[in-house]
Write an enzyme that holds these catalytic residues in place. Sequence first.
Site, PDB file in Angstrom:
ATOM      1  N   MET A   1      -7.366  -4.066 -19.310  1.00  0.00           N
ATOM      2  CA  MET A   1      -5.897  -3.894 -19.337  1.00  0.00           C
ATOM      3  C   MET A   1      -5.403  -3.485 -17.959  1.00  0.00           C
ATOM      4  O   MET A   1      -6.091  -2.777 -17.254  1.00  0.00           O
ATOM      5  CB  MET A   1      -5.542  -2.797 -20.331  1.00  0.00           C
ATOM      6  CG  MET A   1      -5.797  -3.195 -21.758  1.00  0.00           C
ATOM      7  SD  MET A   1      -4.264  -3.497 -22.583  1.00  0.00           S
ATOM      8  CE  MET A   1      -4.768  -4.616 -23.852  1.00  0.00           C
ATOM      9  N   CYS A   2      -4.268  -3.894 -17.661  1.00  0.00           N
ATOM     10  CA  CYS A   2      -3.752  -3.757 -16.280  1.00  0.00           C
ATOM     11  C   CYS A   2      -4.165  -2.437 -15.617  1.00  0.00           C
ATOM     12  O   CYS A   2      -4.499  -1.477 -16.293  1.00  0.00           O
ATOM     13  CB  CYS A   2      -2.230  -3.800 -16.271  1.00  0.00           C
ATOM     14  SG  CYS A   2      -1.498  -5.140 -17.179  1.00  0.00           S
ATOM     15  N   ARG A   3      -4.110  -2.415 -14.337  1.00  0.00           N
ATOM     16  CA  ARG A   3      -4.396  -1.219 -13.550  1.00  0.00           C
ATOM     17  C   ARG A   3      -3.198  -0.956 -12.668  1.00  0.00           C
ATOM     18  O   ARG A   3      -2.598  -1.918 -12.150  1.00  0.00           O
ATOM     19  CB  ARG A   3      -5.615  -1.432 -12.642  1.00  0.00           C
ATOM     20  CG  ARG A   3      -6.784  -2.154 -13.268  1.00  0.00           C
ATOM     21  CD  ARG A   3      -7.771  -1.204 -13.896  1.00  0.00           C
ATOM     22  NE  ARG A   3      -7.260  -0.646 -15.127  1.00  0.00           N
ATOM     23  CZ  ARG A   3      -7.765   0.422 -15.747  1.00  0.00           C
ATOM     24  NH1 ARG A   3      -8.756   1.078 -15.214  1.00  0.00           N
ATOM     25  NH2 ARG A   3      -7.265   0.845 -16.872  1.00  0.00           N
ATOM     26  N   VAL A 107      -2.063  -4.511 -10.922  1.00  0.00           N
ATOM     27  CA  VAL A 107      -2.640  -5.823 -11.207  1.00  0.00           C
ATOM     28  C   VAL A 107      -2.572  -6.014 -12.716  1.00  0.00           C
ATOM     29  O   VAL A 107      -2.676  -5.045 -13.466  1.00  0.00           O
ATOM     30  CB  VAL A 107      -4.094  -5.964 -10.695  1.00  0.00           C
ATOM     31  CG1 VAL A 107      -4.109  -6.023  -9.179  1.00  0.00           C
ATOM     32  CG2 VAL A 107      -4.994  -4.834 -11.188  1.00  0.00           C
ATOM     33  N   ASN A 134       0.679   0.061 -18.204  1.00  0.00           N
ATOM     34  CA  ASN A 134      -0.699  -0.318 -18.459  1.00  0.00           C
ATOM     35  C   ASN A 134      -0.928  -0.120 -19.960  1.00  0.00           C
ATOM     36  O   ASN A 134      -0.931   1.016 -20.428  1.00  0.00           O
ATOM     37  CB  ASN A 134      -1.616   0.574 -17.600  1.00  0.00           C
ATOM     38  CG  ASN A 134      -3.058   0.556 -18.033  1.00  0.00           C
ATOM     39  OD1 ASN A 134      -3.762   1.538 -17.842  1.00  0.00           O
ATOM     40  ND2 ASN A 134      -3.513  -0.538 -18.604  1.00  0.00           N
TER      41      ASN A 134
END
Length: 267
Positions: A1-3, A107, A134
Amino acid sequence: MCRHLAYLGPPVSLRALLCDPPYSLLRQSWAPRDMRGGGTINADGFGVGWYPREPAPGPRRGPDRPEAGPARGGEPVRYRRGTPMWSDPTLPELAAATVSGAVLAAVRSATVGMPVTDTAAAPFAGGRWLFSHNGVVRGWPDSVATIAAGLPVRDLLTLDAPTDSALLWALVRDRLRAGASPAAAVADTVTAVAAAAPGSRLNLLLTDGATVVASVAGHALSVRTGADAVLVASEPLDDEPGWQAVPEGRLVVATAAGARIDALAGA
Ligand code: GLN
């Protein structure tokens, strides 16, 4: 999962922040160390927002040509794309040439069913604010339809993308506009969405270039404070000492002078 990450402190190049560290956001785009709750890499986009330093005063000064103001607090500049961070041809030069003392970057690993576009990548922005999410809203979109119906129709018509993260930004922004503090805007949004959509992962990150607010609700988050600098990141960028893992259910409120960690519910 997104950072995601946010930095406040002495001016640094975006390259030093996003690309150079051993476990930089750039590296996390293809080799994150802590992916939980789905996905393996963060290849569905990236974004960086930064607060430009004031231009140096020109040769002529006067009422129409004031001295340069404070380095922080103006409106941010953004660069975001719906493609992998590692494949972007512009970022290396841009990151090397851009210096800022206040940065928010992310990201993205898109949640299944959500579009992959430039505008679905964080940071989301409005006025002097930058925002990232996130996580995931469970039961999207039905679980939060009632909450969304409380927003001005114009906000819904102008969402950056039909994604959970874009809606979360609209909810936080609505509270900021109503006069809530950044901490209350984030905490109240997390509380409301968690109640409507149980099991959601709601690590939110918000800054105005002077203060950073970050919730820890379903994902990891670490903080490092240093000499007049603070770094808040989904995972430590290096193995140096000083990183503090923030426990679940907390809210980080940080400035360059230091970080406070509160209970999320009581913010
Ligand atoms: N659900 C959000 C999206 O699809 C964030 C995804 C994530 O944190 N991996 O954009």
